[in-house]
Write an enzyme that holds these catalytic residues in place. Structure first.
Site, mmCIF file in Angstrom:
data_model
loop_
_atom_site.group_PDB
_atom_site.id
_atom_site.type_symbol
_atom_site.label_atom_id
_atom_site.label_comp_id
_atom_site.label_asym_id
_atom_site.label_seq_id
_atom_site.Cartn_x
_atom_site.Cartn_y
_atom_site.Cartn_z
ATOM 1 N N SER A 96 -88.947 -25.658 3.220
ATOM 2 C CA SER A 96 -88.591 -26.571 4.286
ATOM 3 C C SER A 96 -89.506 -27.709 4.096
ATOM 4 O O SER A 96 -89.322 -28.819 4.568
ATOM 5 C CB SER A 96 -88.856 -26.053 5.625
ATOM 6 O OG SER A 96 -89.680 -25.378 5.994
ATOM 7 N N GLU A 117 -82.020 -15.348 9.396
ATOM 8 C CA GLU A 117 -81.829 -16.584 9.853
ATOM 9 C C GLU A 117 -80.295 -16.891 10.374
ATOM 10 O O GLU A 117 -79.490 -16.580 9.683
ATOM 11 C CB GLU A 117 -82.062 -17.711 8.762
ATOM 12 C CG GLU A 117 -81.823 -19.041 9.294
ATOM 13 C CD GLU A 117 -82.561 -20.235 8.204
ATOM 14 O OE1 GLU A 117 -83.264 -19.888 7.415
ATOM 15 O OE2 GLU A 117 -82.332 -21.432 8.623
ATOM 16 N N ASP A 163 -92.630 -19.572 -0.348
ATOM 17 C CA ASP A 163 -91.363 -19.518 -0.829
ATOM 18 C C ASP A 163 -91.183 -19.679 -2.111
ATOM 19 O O ASP A 163 -91.730 -20.807 -2.874
ATOM 20 C CB ASP A 163 -90.516 -20.703 -0.137
ATOM 21 C CG ASP A 163 -89.656 -20.233 0.937
ATOM 22 O OD1 ASP A 163 -89.250 -18.965 1.012
ATOM 23 O OD2 ASP A 163 -89.298 -20.993 2.109
ATOM 24 N N LYS A 188 -91.530 -15.334 -0.571
ATOM 25 C CA LYS A 188 -90.323 -15.028 0.096
ATOM 26 C C LYS A 188 -89.012 -15.585 -0.962
ATOM 27 O O LYS A 188 -89.350 -16.675 -1.571
ATOM 28 C CB LYS A 188 -90.369 -15.787 1.139
ATOM 29 C CG LYS A 188 -88.974 -15.620 2.164
ATOM 30 C CD LYS A 188 -89.143 -16.055 3.595
ATOM 31 C CE LYS A 188 -88.971 -17.477 3.888
ATOM 32 N NZ LYS A 188 -87.569 -18.167 3.288
HETATM 33 O O1 KIV Z 1 -88.614 -22.852 4.488
HETATM 34 C C1 KIV Z 1 -88.472 -22.475 5.667
HETATM 35 O O2 KIV Z 1 -89.286 -23.190 6.625
HETATM 36 C C2 KIV Z 1 -87.943 -20.957 6.024
HETATM 37 C C3 KIV Z 1 -87.823 -20.667 7.350
HETATM 38 C C4 KIV Z 1 -86.669 -21.509 8.059
HETATM 39 C C5 KIV Z 1 -87.689 -19.268 7.644
HETATM 40 O O3 KIV Z 1 -87.420 -20.388 5.148
#
Ligand code: KIV
Length: 276
Positions: free
Chosen positions: A57, A194, A95, A125
């Site tokens: 994000s 989510e 991520d 993740k």
């Molecule tokens: O990238 C992010 O902020 C996310 C969250 C919304 C879980 O994956």
């Protein structure tokens, strides 16, 4: 710092994947927020957050893109290494960005290794279930902890077409349940769910033994995550039902900047005590 009256884990000096598992066993909810830079991550860690997600994000919040797709592996490593330098206690999850793990499990492993080596993150993740199982397996075999992400997976926005709630139909709900079991069996330490119906999330959290972290997935899961800039009210355009705003920093920051501009223009700043 969180007091022992709020958390049985307040005295834990470093949150690990094993601590999260213990939290689930002892019915303690896991608090997770995103962060993308040193200064914010330091504040979150000092406040006692359990998990910091260096989310892709960042693509929206930090870089102003309209989706999470454009952010690169190098950019994620930059954000993650800034966060890691600030954090003492929280578990850091980073991520894997779009295009670095979906098609090719060898490339997925290289991407995960780069994140771990170059940023010092504690884990990665990844979005998706059965479609990316080979990549997840390979990364786990290298000893890298993996958090899954099911339901609304923003990297697939062009497939979904919209950001509406997912898995409301039986077929998609069934696939999500199967995917959650697959990720658990593969060895993921936790899963983010989510924007799915609260009842479905509750069912998954009760069926699998690993912690389920919800965002727009109701209260009956093992923890919650929000995007920091949304919950602090820095971003204003994004107002889904699941978002609780804890501050209105957008107003506060603009008021402070306006006051500064006025003080500079009127030569009120700097005053006699603010000079040498
Ligand atoms: O990238 C992010 O902020 C996310 C969250 C919304 C879980 O994956």
């Amino acid at each position: 710092m969180i007091t022992p009256s709020i958390s049985k884990f307040a005295n834990v000096t470093k949150v690990t994947t094993h601590v999260l598992q213990e939290m689930k066993l002892k019915d303690e909810k896991i608090a997770m927020l995103t962060a993308y830079d040193y200064s914010m991550a330091r504040l979150l860690d000092k406040a006692g957050i359990d998990v910091i997600l260096v989310g892709d994000s960042a693509s929206n919040v930090m870089a102003g893109h309209t989706s999470t797709l454009p952010i690169t592996l190098n950019e994620m490593i930059y954000h993650a290494s800034s966060v890691v330098r600030a954090v003492k206690r929280a578990l850091v999850v980073t991520d894997l960005p779009f295009g670095t793990y979906q098609g090719n499990s060898k490339e997925a492993l290289n991407s995960a290794i780069r994140i771990m080596k170059e940023s010092g993150s504690d884990s990665v993740k990844m979005e998706g279930g059965s479609e990316i199982l080979e990549s997840i397996d390979r990364i786990l075999c290298a000893g890298i902890p993996v958090m899954g992400h099911l339901g609304l997976t923003p990297q697939s926005i062009h497939k979904f077409g919209t950001y509406v709630v997912r898995a409301t139909e039986e077929k998609e709900a069934q696939k999500l349940i199967e995917d959650a079991h697959l990720l658990e069996k593969a060895g993921c330490f936790s899963i983010v769910l989510e924007k799915i119906p609260a009842k479905l999330a509750a069912r998954v959290a009760s069926e699998v033994k690993i912690p389920i972290i919800g965002i727009g997935a109701g209260p009956d899961v093992d923890g919650q995550v929000l995007v920091l800039h949304d919950m602090l009210g820095i971003t204003q355009e994004f107002s889904p039902r699941f978002l609780r705003r804890y501050s209105d920093l957008s107003e506060e920051i603009q008021d402070s900047v306006k006051a500064y501009i006025k003080d500079v223009k009127t030569v009120d700043f700097p005053n006699e005590r603010e000079q040498y």
